[in-house]
Design a protein around this motif. Sequence first.
Motif, PDB file in Angstrom:
ATOM      1  N   THR A   4       0.895  -0.900   0.131  1.00 20.32           N
ATOM      2  CA  THR A   4      -0.091  -0.013  -0.065  1.00 20.32           C
ATOM      3  C   THR A   4       0.956   1.217  -0.049  1.00 20.32           C
ATOM      4  O   THR A   4       0.650   2.054  -0.700  1.00 20.32           O
ATOM      5  CB  THR A   4      -0.792  -0.173   1.154  1.00 20.32           C
ATOM      6  N   THR A  38      -0.459  -2.209  -8.105  1.00 19.18           N
ATOM      7  CA  THR A  38      -1.740  -2.207  -7.779  1.00 19.18           C
ATOM      8  C   THR A  38      -2.343  -3.662  -7.805  1.00 19.18           C
ATOM      9  O   THR A  38      -3.282  -4.010  -6.951  1.00 19.18           O
ATOM     10  CB  THR A  38      -2.686  -1.128  -8.192  1.00 19.18           C
ATOM     11  N   LEU A  41      -1.232  -5.753  -4.988  1.00 18.13           N
ATOM     12  CA  LEU A  41      -1.750  -5.498  -3.722  1.00 18.13           C
ATOM     13  C   LEU A  41      -3.269  -6.027  -3.731  1.00 18.13           C
ATOM     14  O   LEU A  41      -3.753  -6.420  -2.971  1.00 18.13           O
ATOM     15  CB  LEU A  41      -1.793  -4.218  -3.639  1.00 18.13           C
ATOM     16  N   SER A  45      -4.588  -8.631  -1.119  1.00 25.43           N
ATOM     17  CA  SER A  45      -5.955  -7.774  -0.435  1.00 25.43           C
ATOM     18  C   SER A  45      -6.985  -9.140  -0.622  1.00 25.43           C
ATOM     19  O   SER A  45      -7.511  -9.423   0.634  1.00 25.43           O
ATOM     20  CB  SER A  45      -6.405  -6.550  -0.954  1.00 25.43           C
ATOM     21  N   THR A  74      -8.128  -1.492   1.370  1.00 28.36           N
ATOM     22  CA  THR A  74      -6.739  -1.657   0.500  1.00 28.36           C
ATOM     23  C   THR A  74      -7.383  -2.281  -0.696  1.00 28.36           C
ATOM     24  O   THR A  74      -6.607  -1.857  -1.966  1.00 28.36           O
ATOM     25  CB  THR A  74      -5.990  -2.562   1.311  1.00 28.36           C
ATOM     26  N   LEU A  77      -8.965   0.639  -2.506  1.00 28.46           N
ATOM     27  CA  LEU A  77      -7.775   1.715  -2.948  1.00 28.46           C
ATOM     28  C   LEU A  77      -7.122   1.103  -4.104  1.00 28.46           C
ATOM     29  O   LEU A  77      -6.891   1.897  -5.313  1.00 28.46           O
ATOM     30  CB  LEU A  77      -6.889   1.753  -1.635  1.00 28.46           C
ATOM     31  N   SER A  78      -6.819  -0.238  -4.261  1.00 30.05           N
ATOM     32  CA  SER A  78      -5.884  -0.605  -5.389  1.00 30.05           C
ATOM     33  C   SER A  78      -6.623  -0.755  -6.605  1.00 30.05           C
ATOM     34  O   SER A  78      -6.283  -0.349  -7.496  1.00 30.05           O
ATOM     35  CB  SER A  78      -5.338  -2.088  -5.178  1.00 30.05           C
TER      36      SER A  78
END
Length: 95
Positions: A4, A38, A41, A45, A74, A77-78
């Motif tokens: 992150t 991303t 991530l 996640s 997260t 967000l990604s």
Amino acid sequence: MFLTLAVLATFALYISGNYQEFLDSSQRFILQWCSILTIILALFSVSGFFLSIVMAIVYKKVRYLLFLVIYLITLALSVVLFLVMYGITYLSVGL
């Protein structure tokens, strides 16, 4: 947490590169690197999300539900940052 922060740092590097007039090739590389981060991530996640579900069911502890919420944040967000990066990349190549 590392991924992150790495995604946010590369995104900040891209933003600062716009003001400092980085080369176009450098900007594209930063965008591609941030997109790759991303995606990684998002994969971690999703796996953490499912692990939190399993741990909450097995151990019946509320703190695993907190982890579940953190993994969802997260993941969101990604996904948002990946869509932003993909959109910038698409617009930079040209319509």
